[in-house]
Enzyme design. Structure first.
Site, PDB file in Angstrom:
ATOM      1  N   TYR A 170       0.850  -1.192   0.000  1.00 29.21           N
ATOM      2  CA  TYR A 170       0.000   0.000   0.000  1.00 29.21           C
ATOM      3  C   TYR A 170       0.887   1.243   0.000  1.00 29.21           C
ATOM      4  O   TYR A 170       1.270   1.763   1.042  1.00 29.21           O
ATOM      5  CB  TYR A 170      -0.915   0.028   1.228  1.00 29.21           C
ATOM      6  N   GLN A 181     -14.659  10.544   7.151  1.00 21.52           N
ATOM      7  CA  GLN A 181     -15.181   9.354   6.481  1.00 21.52           C
ATOM      8  C   GLN A 181     -15.616   8.271   7.470  1.00 21.52           C
ATOM      9  O   GLN A 181     -16.245   7.296   7.076  1.00 21.52           O
ATOM     10  CB  GLN A 181     -14.122   8.794   5.525  1.00 21.52           C
TER      11      GLN A 181
END
Length: 334
Positions: free
Chosen positions: A57, A286
């Site tokens: 990632y 979020q």
């Protein structure tokens, strides 16, 4: 925060964990370290104790961000750090599977350094490597486990036969398969196997790369360095079908006083064999809807209605078999 034991490990994980793929920036339009650190700190503040990451990632960026955030929080002992291994790369365009013992030994030391810790709570093989015997990989992770460098052994994207082979060589505490209400094929295969064999599960793709947040419409577009720019779920006719389903799911959620995001995560949590659902985020806002995920469940009638909505709206679904992952080492051009 609801918690469950992860398989036969000693880890008690919250039923919603934080996924950090997007924080690494690669395939997600770049990284914002300040916002990402703030998101992790916020997640820990509201009760999330599981943070899932991986070396690939952002090629170390996500792990570095996670390590910094957890250290700054002062909550390392109360945080379950989950990372992965078994991928190798030479630049962003050439990534391949490598779960050999030699590779895993290097990856473990690199991850410990980036995460600023002397042990990893859950160490997972990112994808099965067809060119390394499963027993070699399993025995290597079991050695890390016995040495105290990891607290639990996991895999990701393994099918039932691969897990069966693994169990002949070493313990297995968890698997991380893809599951969301648009991609549910594994709920009838991998999840029952895990349930029957006391193997915990973490779900990735829980919000279908953001589709199930309800934030997209026909005008939504993605830059070339965002995986959704070319992802099959976000292309033309199929994208419209998914948007139609999301619109109907929004109506259903609204009747329950919920959002489509909360409905979608609750759907995953209510599937047999699911231990924890990973919620991918890279900004604190979020995660604001987390509280609305808990304290209720979907009825059998609700599940039937959701299935009907999806099957009616999405006539050309993306098949689970298309999730190929990185290639084997021998197929990569050098």
């Amino acid at each position: 925060m609801e918690k469950e034991q992860l398989g036969q490990s000693n880890l008690q994980v919250c039923r919603v964990g934080l996924g950090t793929w997007a924080m690494g920036g690669w395939m997600w339009g770049g990284a914002d370290e300040k916002e990402a650190v703030a998101a992790i700190r916020y997640a820990l503040d509201i009760g999330i104790n599981l943070v899932d990451t991986a070396p690939v990632y952002g090629f170390g960026i996500s792990e570095t961000i996670v390590g910094r955030a957890v250290k700054e929080s002062g909550r390392r002992e109360h945080t379950i750090l989950a990372t992965k291994a078994g991928l190798e790369w030479d630049g962003e365009e050439r990534i391949w599977r490598n779960a050999s013992s030699k590779r895993l030994e290097k990856e473990l030391e690199d991850s410990l350094r980036r995460l600023q810790t002397d042990y990893i709570d859950l160490y997972q093989i990112h994808w099965p490597d067809p060119e390394t015997p499963i027993d070699e990989t399993a025995e290597t992770l079991n050695r890390f486990y016995e040495e105290g460098k990891i607290r639990a052994i996991g895999v990701s994207n393994f099918d039932a036969d691969q897990m069966e082979t693994w169990l002949k060589a070493a313990p297995l505490h968890s698997n991380q398969p893809c599951l969301n209400l648009f991609q549910d094929a594994l709920k009838d295969t991998v999840f029952p196997y895990c349930d029957q064999n006391q193997i915990g599960t973490l779900t990735w793709g829980t919000l279908a790369h953001g589709l199930l947040t309800g934030k997209f419409d026909e005008s939504s577009s993605f830059p070339p360095d965002d995986l959704r720019h070319h992802h099959p779920m976000f292309q033309k006719k199929r994208f419209q079908q998914y948007l139609t389903a999301v619109s109907k799911l929004k109506d259903m959620a609204r009747e329950k006083g919920k959002t489509v995001l909360q409905l979608s995560i609750r759907w995953v949590l209510d599937q047999p064999g699911v231990t924890s659902a990973l919620w991918g985020a890279r900004r604190p806002e979020q995660l604001k809807e987390l509280k609305g995920v808990f304290g209720w469940k979907l009825s059998a009638a609700d599940l039937k209605q959701i299935d009907s909505i999806v099957r009616t709206a999405v006539t050309d679904p993306l098949l689970q078999e298309s999730l190929q992952g990185p290639p084997a080492k021998s197929t990569v051009k050098r």
